[in-house]
Design an enzyme around this catalytic site. Structure first.
Site, short mmCIF file in Angstrom:
data_model
loop_
_atom_site.label_atom_id
_atom_site.label_comp_id
_atom_site.label_asym_id
_atom_site.label_seq_id
_atom_site.Cartn_x
_atom_site.Cartn_y
_atom_site.Cartn_z
N LYS A 53 0.75 14.92 -3.25
CA LYS A 53 0.82 13.48 -3.10
C LYS A 53 0.54 12.88 -4.46
O LYS A 53 -0.10 13.53 -5.30
CB LYS A 53 -0.25 13.01 -2.10
CG LYS A 53 0.00 11.67 -1.48
CD LYS A 53 0.78 11.77 -0.20
CE LYS A 53 1.05 10.39 0.38
NZ LYS A 53 1.75 10.47 1.66
N GLY A 79 5.22 -1.91 13.33
CA GLY A 79 5.99 -1.92 12.09
C GLY A 79 7.16 -0.97 12.23
O GLY A 79 7.79 -0.90 13.30
N VAL A 125 7.46 2.48 12.31
CA VAL A 125 7.36 3.55 13.32
C VAL A 125 7.09 2.97 14.70
O VAL A 125 7.76 3.31 15.69
CB VAL A 125 6.25 4.57 12.94
CG1 VAL A 125 6.17 5.67 13.97
CG2 VAL A 125 6.50 5.17 11.55
P1 NAD Z 1 4.37 -0.31 8.65
O1 NAD Z 1 3.58 -0.93 7.54
O2 NAD Z 1 5.82 -0.55 8.74
O3 NAD Z 1 3.73 -0.76 10.05
C1 NAD Z 1 2.38 -0.89 10.26
C2 NAD Z 1 2.17 -2.12 11.13
O4 NAD Z 1 0.80 -2.17 11.49
C3 NAD Z 1 2.50 -3.42 10.41
O5 NAD Z 1 3.40 -4.19 11.19
C4 NAD Z 1 1.15 -4.10 10.27
O6 NAD Z 1 1.23 -5.50 10.35
C5 NAD Z 1 0.40 -3.53 11.44
N1 NAD Z 1 -1.06 -3.60 11.30
C6 NAD Z 1 -1.82 -3.48 10.21
N2 NAD Z 1 -3.11 -3.62 10.50
C7 NAD Z 1 -3.19 -3.83 11.84
C8 NAD Z 1 -4.25 -4.01 12.75
N3 NAD Z 1 -5.51 -4.07 12.33
N4 NAD Z 1 -3.95 -4.16 14.06
C9 NAD Z 1 -2.68 -4.13 14.48
N5 NAD Z 1 -1.62 -3.96 13.67
C10 NAD Z 1 -1.88 -3.80 12.35
O7 NAD Z 1 4.04 1.26 8.59
P2 NAD Z 1 4.83 2.42 9.31
O8 NAD Z 1 5.77 3.04 8.35
O9 NAD Z 1 5.31 1.96 10.63
O10 NAD Z 1 3.65 3.49 9.53
C11 NAD Z 1 2.69 3.31 10.56
C12 NAD Z 1 1.62 4.39 10.44
O11 NAD Z 1 2.25 5.69 10.57
C13 NAD Z 1 0.89 4.42 9.08
O12 NAD Z 1 -0.43 4.81 9.30
C14 NAD Z 1 1.62 5.51 8.31
O13 NAD Z 1 0.81 6.11 7.33
C15 NAD Z 1 1.97 6.48 9.40
N6 NAD Z 1 3.13 7.32 9.12
C16 NAD Z 1 4.34 6.76 8.89
C17 NAD Z 1 5.45 7.57 8.64
C18 NAD Z 1 6.82 6.98 8.42
O14 NAD Z 1 7.81 7.72 8.51
N7 NAD Z 1 6.94 5.70 8.18
C19 NAD Z 1 5.30 8.97 8.60
C20 NAD Z 1 4.04 9.53 8.86
C21 NAD Z 1 2.96 8.68 9.11
#
Ligand code: NAD
Length: 366
Positions: free
Chosen positions: A92, A194, A196
């Site tokens: 990373k 968001g 995912v």
């Molecule tokens: P994203 O930023 O698109 O979505 C996250 C959402 O969570 C946002 O809409 C944000 O407003 C909301 N949020 C933040 N704080 C909050 C709270 N306190 N209460 C409620 N909602 C809140 O991120 P993503 O890409 O959808 O990823 C989501 C999670 O999955 C992250 O932890 C990320 O590390 C993990 N992840 C994502 C991927 C991927 O392919 N995108 C892969 C592995 C892990």
């Protein structure tokens, strides 16, 4: 993507003490005066293959915090790749700075040169604070970058695949907890809609689950709620809901001393990284409460599986097929945990380490 920095930064430890604590192979500090680039690349383990992991750009409060983050995240990537059966190691990178203000073409290409200098030991990709456009700049300097846009022959947005894997893990956990993997009529709360979370809600709606959602962004909540008939709940209210399944898809560390006493679900299965605030405490506590926890780094591996597929010649169908195996792996982890009398996160770590060890032995002879 947003994550809570739930791990205390170890400021009292020397850099080498921190590196040796989790047995990292290499940590590279990158600096360029001209562009103002300050980055740290962490290579945790390359026994199974080159270390793959995204580059995160974040306004860290201190360099110690940035180092802690890169060490923790790169280690997590090792186990995620190992348990998913990928021939990849864990790495990373973090760039210290404001993703909205500090980036430029030269800045990202200079960073790309540092990645290039590692000769393929580290392959980078997108993460919080970096975009596919940044990956395009990095690609101008090195081939050791994945997650390029589909228009460039890349695998594009990994989120739908991550959501699919999370859904598979959730179904396996449901089978364990309720005797059936059908989510029809199940009450499921999704924290964060968001990238995912949004795709996950779509899958859950297709199965006629009763969905509860929360997020910081009201517009996004309204959109998802109207599209899929999900009920909007408050950001703190989500922990007290009487649901069958809680799915954290926003933050890390949401399973902690405060929330554990409030959660009424029988299954926790979501995409967020590092869901357990302290796995040594909250892993066993979940077992005691009778909650079936689908380990985060196992069920959110769809994204890395998708990116890996890009390295070997992208094929969306095969990426989805491999992601579907998360269902079986999750059931295996529940079985192992029961057999060994350990919590599921520990069982998943055990399985990942075992693969690294056994393949390491295969590689020990020419
Ligand atoms: P994203 O930023 O698109 O979505 C996250 C959402 O969570 C946002 O809409 C944000 O407003 C909301 N949020 C933040 N704080 C909050 C709270 N306190 N209460 C409620 N909602 C809140 O991120 P993503 O890409 O959808 O990823 C989501 C999670 O999955 C992250 O932890 C990320 O590390 C993990 N992840 C994502 C991927 C991927 O392919 N995108 C892969 C592995 C892990």
């Amino acid at each position: 993507m947003v994550e809570l920095k739930e791990v205390e930064v170890k400021r009292d430890k020397s850099v080498f003490d921190q590196i040796s604590e989790h047995n990292h192979e290499k940590v590279v500090f990158c600096h360029d005066k001209e562009t103002g680039l300050k980055a740290i690349i962490g290579i945790h383990n390359t026994v199974l293959g080159p270390a793959l992991g995204g580059t995160r750009m974040w306004s860290y409060a201190s360099e110690a915090e940035a180092l802690d983050d890169v060490l923790r995240l790169s280690r997590g990537m090792t186990y995620k790749a190992a348990i998913s059966g990928l021939n990849l190691g864990g790495g990373k990178a973090v760039i210290i700075g404001d993703a909205k203000k500090d980036k430029s073409e030269a800045f990202m290409r200079r960073y790309g040169r540092f990645v290039k200098n590692l000769n393929g030991a580290y392959i980078t990709a997108e993460d919080v604070g970096t975009t596919t456009k940044d990956m395009e700049y990095i690609r101008m300097e090195t081939e050791h970058v994945a997650g390029l846009p589909e228009s460039m022959g890349g695998s594009g947005d990994p989120s739908p695949v991550t959501a699919y894997g999370t859904y598979m893990g959730m179904k396996a956990a449901a089978k364990k907890a309720f005797g059936s993997d059908s989510l029809e009529g199940k009450k499921i709360s999704v924290q964060g809609v968001g990238h995912v979370g949004g795709y996950l809600v779509e899958l859950l709606a297709k199965e006629n689950a009763q969905i509860f959602i929360t997020d910081i962004y009201e517009d996004r909540l309204r959109e998802v709620s109207e599209k899929y008939g999900a009920k909007v709940v408050g950001m703190d209210e989500i922990y007290d809901l009487d649901v069958d399944i809680y799915s954290p898809c926003a933050l890390g560390g949401t399973v902690n001393n405060d929330t554990l006493s409030r959660l009424k679900c029988q299954v926790i299965a979501g995409s967020a990284n590092n869901q357990l605030r302290d796995e040594l405490v909250h892993g066993p506590a979940l077992v005691e409460k009778g909650i079936f926890y689908a380990p985060d780094f196992l069920i959110n591996a769809g994204g890395v599986i998708n990116v890996y597929s890009e390295l070997i010649g992208y094929n969306r169908e095969s990426a989805y097929a491999q992601t579907e195996r998360i269902y079986g792996y999750t059931l295996d982890i529940f079985e192992l945990a029961e057999k060994e009398g350990i919590h599921t996160q520990a069982a998943a770590m055990q399985m990942a380490k075992k693969r690294i060890e056994s393949i390491g032995k295969v590689h020990s002879t020419y």
